[in-house]
Design a protein around this motif. Structure first.
Motif, PDB file in Angstrom:
ATOM      1  N   HIS A 174      -0.882  -4.068 -22.208  1.00  9.88           N
ATOM      2  CA  HIS A 174       0.580  -4.077 -22.263  1.00  9.88           C
ATOM      3  C   HIS A 174       1.222  -3.491 -21.002  1.00  9.88           C
ATOM      4  CE1 HIS A 174      -0.799  -0.264 -23.887  1.00  9.88           C
ATOM      5  NE2 HIS A 174       0.391   0.254 -23.637  1.00  9.88           N
ATOM      6  N   TRP A 175       0.418  -3.161 -19.999  1.00  2.85           N
ATOM      7  CA  TRP A 175       0.960  -2.719 -18.722  1.00  2.85           C
ATOM      8  C   TRP A 175       0.141  -3.290 -17.579  1.00  2.85           C
ATOM      9  CZ3 TRP A 175      -2.416   0.321 -15.908  1.00  2.85           C
ATOM     10  CH2 TRP A 175      -3.378   1.040 -16.621  1.00  2.85           C
ATOM     11  N   VAL A 176       0.756  -3.358 -16.393  1.00  2.00           N
ATOM     12  CA  VAL A 176       0.083  -3.856 -15.189  1.00  2.00           C
ATOM     13  C   VAL A 176       0.020  -2.745 -14.147  1.00  2.00           C
ATOM     14  CG1 VAL A 176       0.702  -6.303 -15.480  1.00  2.00           C
ATOM     15  CG2 VAL A 176       2.236  -4.773 -14.209  1.00  2.00           C
ATOM     16  N   TRP A 177      -0.955  -2.897 -13.237  1.00  2.00           N
ATOM     17  CA  TRP A 177      -1.060  -2.027 -12.066  1.00  2.00           C
ATOM     18  C   TRP A 177      -0.231  -2.622 -10.939  1.00  2.00           C
ATOM     19  CZ3 TRP A 177      -3.141   2.649 -11.906  1.00  2.00           C
ATOM     20  CH2 TRP A 177      -4.141   3.003 -12.810  1.00  2.00           C
ATOM     21  N   LEU A 178       0.388  -1.780 -10.144  1.00  2.00           N
ATOM     22  CA  LEU A 178       1.068  -2.215  -8.933  1.00  2.00           C
ATOM     23  C   LEU A 178       0.299  -1.616  -7.756  1.00  2.00           C
ATOM     24  CD1 LEU A 178       3.575  -3.836  -8.054  1.00  2.00           C
ATOM     25  CD2 LEU A 178       4.785  -1.663  -7.884  1.00  2.00           C
ATOM     26  N   TYR A 179      -0.222  -2.482  -6.883  1.00  2.00           N
ATOM     27  CA  TYR A 179      -1.056  -2.059  -5.764  1.00  2.00           C
ATOM     28  C   TYR A 179      -0.478  -2.518  -4.429  1.00  2.00           C
ATOM     29  CZ  TYR A 179      -5.040  -1.265  -8.963  1.00  2.00           C
ATOM     30  OH  TYR A 179      -5.875  -0.818  -9.953  1.00  2.00           O
ATOM     31  N   THR A 180      -0.874  -1.832  -3.391  1.00  2.00           N
ATOM     32  CA  THR A 180      -0.628  -2.240  -2.010  1.00  2.00           C
ATOM     33  C   THR A 180       0.845  -2.615  -1.807  1.00  2.00           C
ATOM     34  OG1 THR A 180      -2.874  -3.126  -2.130  1.00  2.00           O
ATOM     35  CG2 THR A 180      -1.689  -3.467  -0.088  1.00  2.00           C
ATOM     36  N   VAL A 181       1.688  -1.651  -2.136  1.00  2.00           N
ATOM     37  CA  VAL A 181       3.129  -1.799  -1.974  1.00  2.00           C
ATOM     38  C   VAL A 181       3.448  -1.506  -0.506  1.00  2.00           C
ATOM     39  CG1 VAL A 181       5.387  -0.924  -2.696  1.00  2.00           C
ATOM     40  CG2 VAL A 181       3.507  -1.109  -4.364  1.00  2.00           C
ATOM     41  N   MET A 182       3.932  -2.516   0.211  1.00  2.00           N
ATOM     42  CA  MET A 182       4.143  -2.357   1.653  1.00  2.00           C
ATOM     43  C   MET A 182       5.452  -2.995   2.098  1.00  2.00           C
ATOM     44  SD  MET A 182       0.405  -3.402   3.225  1.00  2.00           S
ATOM     45  CE  MET A 182       0.259  -5.041   2.497  1.00  2.00           C
ATOM     46  N   VAL A 183       6.115  -2.313   3.011  1.00  2.00           N
ATOM     47  CA  VAL A 183       7.249  -2.869   3.747  1.00  2.00           C
ATOM     48  C   VAL A 183       6.941  -2.629   5.223  1.00  2.00           C
ATOM     49  CG1 VAL A 183       9.717  -2.673   4.242  1.00  2.00           C
ATOM     50  CG2 VAL A 183       8.895  -2.448   1.889  1.00  2.00           C
ATOM     51  N   HIS A 184       7.116  -3.654   6.029  1.00  2.00           N
ATOM     52  CA  HIS A 184       6.790  -3.526   7.455  1.00  2.00           C
ATOM     53  C   HIS A 184       7.566  -2.360   8.066  1.00  2.00           C
ATOM     54  CE1 HIS A 184       6.071  -4.366  11.636  1.00  2.00           C
ATOM     55  NE2 HIS A 184       5.080  -5.160  11.235  1.00  2.00           N
ATOM     56  N   PRO A 185       6.909  -1.577   8.925  1.00  2.00           N
ATOM     57  CA  PRO A 185       7.595  -0.437   9.545  1.00  2.00           C
ATOM     58  C   PRO A 185       8.911  -0.796  10.230  1.00  2.00           C
ATOM     59  CG  PRO A 185       5.243  -0.329  10.017  1.00  2.00           C
ATOM     60  CD  PRO A 185       5.491  -1.652   9.320  1.00  2.00           C
ATOM     61  N   ARG A 186       9.013  -1.980  10.834  1.00  3.64           N
ATOM     62  CA  ARG A 186      10.265  -2.358  11.516  1.00  3.64           C
ATOM     63  C   ARG A 186      11.397  -2.625  10.520  1.00  3.64           C
ATOM     64  NH1 ARG A 186       7.246  -7.062  12.435  1.00  3.64           N
ATOM     65  NH2 ARG A 186       7.900  -8.716  11.042  1.00  3.64           N
ATOM     66  N   GLU A 187      11.034  -2.816   9.239  1.00  4.97           N
ATOM     67  CA  GLU A 187      12.030  -3.122   8.207  1.00  4.97           C
ATOM     68  C   GLU A 187      12.356  -1.916   7.325  1.00  4.97           C
ATOM     69  OE1 GLU A 187      13.522  -5.790   8.538  1.00  4.97           O
ATOM     70  OE2 GLU A 187      12.146  -7.183   9.480  1.00  4.97           O
ATOM     71  N   GLN A 188      11.687  -0.805   7.557  1.00  6.49           N
ATOM     72  CA  GLN A 188      11.914   0.362   6.707  1.00  6.49           C
ATOM     73  C   GLN A 188      13.270   0.981   7.010  1.00  6.49           C
ATOM     74  OE1 GLN A 188       8.388   2.812   6.791  1.00  6.49           O
ATOM     75  NE2 GLN A 188       7.158   1.165   5.944  1.00  6.49           N
ATOM     76  N   GLY A 189      13.825   1.629   6.000  1.00  4.18           N
ATOM     77  CA  GLY A 189      15.138   2.233   6.136  1.00  4.18           C
ATOM     78  C   GLY A 189      16.286   1.276   5.844  1.00  4.18           C
ATOM     79  N   LYS A 190      15.969   0.067   5.419  1.00  2.00           N
ATOM     80  CA  LYS A 190      16.992  -0.944   5.129  1.00  2.00           C
ATOM     81  C   LYS A 190      17.162  -1.195   3.630  1.00  2.00           C
ATOM     82  CE  LYS A 190      15.991  -3.374   9.450  1.00  2.00           C
ATOM     83  NZ  LYS A 190      15.534  -4.641  10.058  1.00  2.00           N
ATOM     84  N   GLY A 191      16.449  -0.429   2.799  1.00  2.00           N
ATOM     85  CA  GLY A 191      16.535  -0.618   1.357  1.00  2.00           C
ATOM     86  C   GLY A 191      15.559  -1.646   0.812  1.00  2.00           C
ATOM     87  N   TYR A 192      14.694  -2.192   1.679  1.00  2.00           N
ATOM     88  CA  TYR A 192      13.768  -3.230   1.232  1.00  2.00           C
ATOM     89  C   TYR A 192      12.705  -2.684   0.273  1.00  2.00           C
ATOM     90  CZ  TYR A 192      15.782  -6.187   4.881  1.00  2.00           C
ATOM     91  OH  TYR A 192      16.634  -6.915   5.674  1.00  2.00           O
ATOM     92  N   GLY A 193      12.334  -1.433   0.424  1.00  2.00           N
ATOM     93  CA  GLY A 193      11.363  -0.850  -0.506  1.00  2.00           C
ATOM     94  C   GLY A 193      11.904  -0.830  -1.924  1.00  2.00           C
TER      95      GLY A 193
END
Length: 175
Positions: A88-107
């Motif tokens: 009844h639950w899933v794992w979330l793995y390898t959560v990534m946002v490119h460093p050039r895109e960080q700080g923009k709310g994409y995470g």
């Protein structure tokens, strides 16, 4: 401009190269995504192949975020739990946002898209993830609604003499 999130994008050379490039860049920028810098795409490739096999078998789903040029800028892998009492639950793995895109709310957008994707999966009531202590990731996930539900001290050895906690977090989906 927002990312375009796609669950189960078509697998081919462009996706492969995009994910490997993203994973390499995130790892080499210090991201806690299973590798310690410096790392090359060739060192990451076996993990990609393992995930491709899990995707082909229907055990894992890829959520990819593409920028306006169609470049892979973010990913998260949702993996079904195979234990019959924990389906009844899933794992979330390898959560990534490119460093050039960080700080923009994409995470935050990526985590919201992952929660939405999980809500669309039959019988899924929560998302569980782990993150490396000492990186601030646990604070980020908490700000996105995840709750710390456990911690294994010194479970992750980043380098000799540098052991980190494995922080376990859960997001009930309220389905």
């Amino acid at each position: 401009m927002a990312l375009n999130f796609v669950l189960d994008p078509p697998v081919g050379p462009a996706l492969r190269d995009g994910v490997l490039s993203l994973w390499t860049d995130v790892s080499n920028a210090g991201g806690a995504v299973g590798f310690v810098p410096p790392v090359t795409a060739e060192e990451i490739r076996p993990e990609w192949v393992r995930l491709l096999a899990a995707m082909a078998e229907g055990r894992t789903r890829l959520l990819a975020g593409f920028d306006e040029d169609g470049t892979v800028a973010a990913t998260a892998f949702l993996t079904y739990n195979t234990h019959r009492l924990m389906r009844h639950w899933v794992w979330l793995y390898t959560v990534m946002v490119h460093p050039r895109e960080q700080g923009k709310g994409y995470g935050r957008e990526l985590l919201a898209a992952a929660a939405e994707a999980a809500r669309g999966l039959d019988g899924i009531e929560a998302i569980r993830l782990t993150c490396r202590g000492g990186t601030g990731a646990d604070r980020f996930y908490a700000a996105c609604g995840y709750k710390e539900v456990g911690r294994v001290p010194d479970a992750i050895r980043v380098a000799e003499g540098d052991d980190r906690d494995d922080v376990i977090m859960l997001l009930p989906l309220g389905v």
